[in-house]
Every structure is written in C-alpha cells, then in structure tokens.
Design a protein around this motif. Structure first.
Motif, short mmCIF file in Angstrom:
data_model
loop_
_atom_site.label_atom_id
_atom_site.label_comp_id
_atom_site.label_asym_id
_atom_site.label_seq_id
_atom_site.Cartn_x
_atom_site.Cartn_y
_atom_site.Cartn_z
N ALA A 237 0.84 -1.21 0.00
CA ALA A 237 0.00 0.00 0.00
C ALA A 237 0.87 1.25 0.00
O ALA A 237 0.54 2.25 -0.66
CB ALA A 237 -0.94 -0.01 1.20
N ALA B 183 -7.44 6.49 -8.12
CA ALA B 183 -8.29 5.54 -7.39
C ALA B 183 -7.42 4.51 -6.67
O ALA B 183 -7.72 4.11 -5.54
CB ALA B 183 -9.26 4.86 -8.35
N ALA B 184 -6.32 4.09 -7.31
CA ALA B 184 -5.42 3.12 -6.69
C ALA B 184 -4.78 3.71 -5.43
O ALA B 184 -4.65 3.03 -4.41
CB ALA B 184 -4.34 2.69 -7.68
N GLN C 84 -6.04 6.11 -3.54
CA GLN C 84 -7.09 6.25 -2.53
C GLN C 84 -7.35 4.91 -1.85
O GLN C 84 -7.50 4.84 -0.63
CB GLN C 84 -8.36 6.81 -3.16
CG GLN C 84 -8.21 8.26 -3.59
CD GLN C 84 -9.45 8.80 -4.26
OE1 GLN C 84 -10.56 8.40 -3.95
NE2 GLN C 84 -9.27 9.70 -5.20
N GLN C 85 -7.38 3.84 -2.63
CA GLN C 85 -7.58 2.50 -2.06
C GLN C 85 -6.39 2.10 -1.19
O GLN C 85 -6.55 1.51 -0.13
CB GLN C 85 -7.81 1.47 -3.16
CG GLN C 85 -8.08 0.08 -2.63
CD GLN C 85 -9.29 0.02 -1.71
OE1 GLN C 85 -10.36 0.52 -2.03
NE2 GLN C 85 -9.14 -0.58 -0.54
N LEU D 295 -6.67 3.85 2.12
CA LEU D 295 -7.68 3.19 2.94
C LEU D 295 -7.15 1.88 3.51
O LEU D 295 -7.38 1.55 4.68
CB LEU D 295 -8.94 2.95 2.11
CG LEU D 295 -10.16 2.44 2.86
CD1 LEU D 295 -10.59 3.41 3.94
CD2 LEU D 295 -11.30 2.20 1.88
N THR D 296 -6.40 1.15 2.72
CA THR D 296 -5.78 -0.10 3.18
C THR D 296 -4.82 0.19 4.34
O THR D 296 -4.83 -0.52 5.35
CB THR D 296 -5.03 -0.79 2.03
OG1 THR D 296 -5.99 -1.16 1.03
CG2 THR D 296 -4.28 -2.03 2.50
N ASN E 112 -6.77 1.11 7.49
CA ASN E 112 -7.38 -0.08 8.08
C ASN E 112 -6.34 -0.99 8.72
O ASN E 112 -6.62 -1.66 9.71
CB ASN E 112 -8.21 -0.83 7.05
CG ASN E 112 -9.54 -0.15 6.82
OD1 ASN E 112 -10.08 0.50 7.70
ND2 ASN E 112 -10.07 -0.29 5.62
N VAL F 216 -14.72 1.58 5.16
CA VAL F 216 -14.72 1.67 3.70
C VAL F 216 -15.02 3.12 3.32
O VAL F 216 -15.52 3.90 4.12
CB VAL F 216 -15.77 0.72 3.05
CG1 VAL F 216 -15.43 -0.73 3.33
CG2 VAL F 216 -17.16 1.03 3.53
N GLU F 217 -14.69 3.45 2.10
CA GLU F 217 -14.91 4.81 1.63
C GLU F 217 -16.39 5.15 1.55
O GLU F 217 -17.21 4.31 1.16
CB GLU F 217 -14.28 4.98 0.24
CG GLU F 217 -14.49 6.35 -0.33
CD GLU F 217 -13.97 6.51 -1.74
OE1 GLU F 217 -13.86 7.65 -2.19
OE2 GLU F 217 -13.68 5.48 -2.38
N SER G 111 -16.42 11.65 0.10
CA SER G 111 -15.27 11.83 -0.79
C SER G 111 -15.56 12.87 -1.87
O SER G 111 -14.64 13.49 -2.40
CB SER G 111 -14.90 10.51 -1.44
OG SER G 111 -14.41 9.62 -0.46
#
Length: 105
Positions: free
Chosen positions: A53, A74-75, A77-78, A81-82, A85, A97-98, A103
């Motif tokens: 990440a 988007a990658a 942002q994910q 978030l990973t 978490n 989760v988003e 957003s």
C-alpha cells in the motif's frame, strides 16, 4: 526512512484512523486477520498488506498552474484506505470503507 520518520508516520496514520472511529456514515468491513501476538503473523501482515500500500504512486491529477485541485488516483485512494485499516486493526478498531458522498465534498 528513519526510525523517527516511521514513528511520525505511524502517529499521523493513527490520528487519521481515529477520525473515523466514531463516524456513523462510514461502513464497517472486517477483512484483515492478524494474530497480534505472533511475530510471523505481524510481519506477514506488514509485508503483504501495508508495504504494498505504501508503494502505490499517488497519481495526482491536479496542477499547480492553473491551480486545479485534482485528486489522487483511485489506486492511491484505495492504498490509503488499506493503510488506515491496517493501523485500525492494530488499534483494535473495525475496518472502514470509503463513503462516496464524503469523498465528493
């Protein structure tokens, strides 16, 4: 990155994660199983989840001139978030989760 840099980054991500702790608008998803008492499990979680990440490029679409806000990819942002978490898991908090509505603001 130096040890103090890692500690500072951990503190910042922990602070960000705490912002989501009491938020009713953020959905919960439990998907990271780590035995916090097992060195191998913790090491695997770091190498397989957090490290990848951290390596995702930001992919910012904005511009300083003519001052376009843009957004991270988007990658990215994910990946963020990973990472959030991952730290929430180690703090004993549920995953999040988003929220698309938040957003979009």
């Amino acid at each position: 990155m130096s040890r103090s840099g890692v500690i500072a980054a951990t503190a910042v991500l922990g602070l960000i994660a705490s912002l989501f702790a009491g938020s009713p608008a953020v959905a919960v998803a439990d998907d990271l199983a780590v035995n916090h008492n097992d060195k191998t499990s913790v090491s695997s979680a770091y190498l397989e989840v957090l490290q990848p990440a951290k390596e995702v490029p930001i992919g910012w679409t904005g511009s300083k001139s003519p001052c376009l806000a843009g957004a991270p990819s988007a990658a990215a942002q994910q990946a963020t978030l990973t990472a959030v978490n991952w730290f929430r898991n180690f703090a004993g908090l549920d995953s999040v989760v988003e929220d698309a509505a938040w957003s979009a603001q």
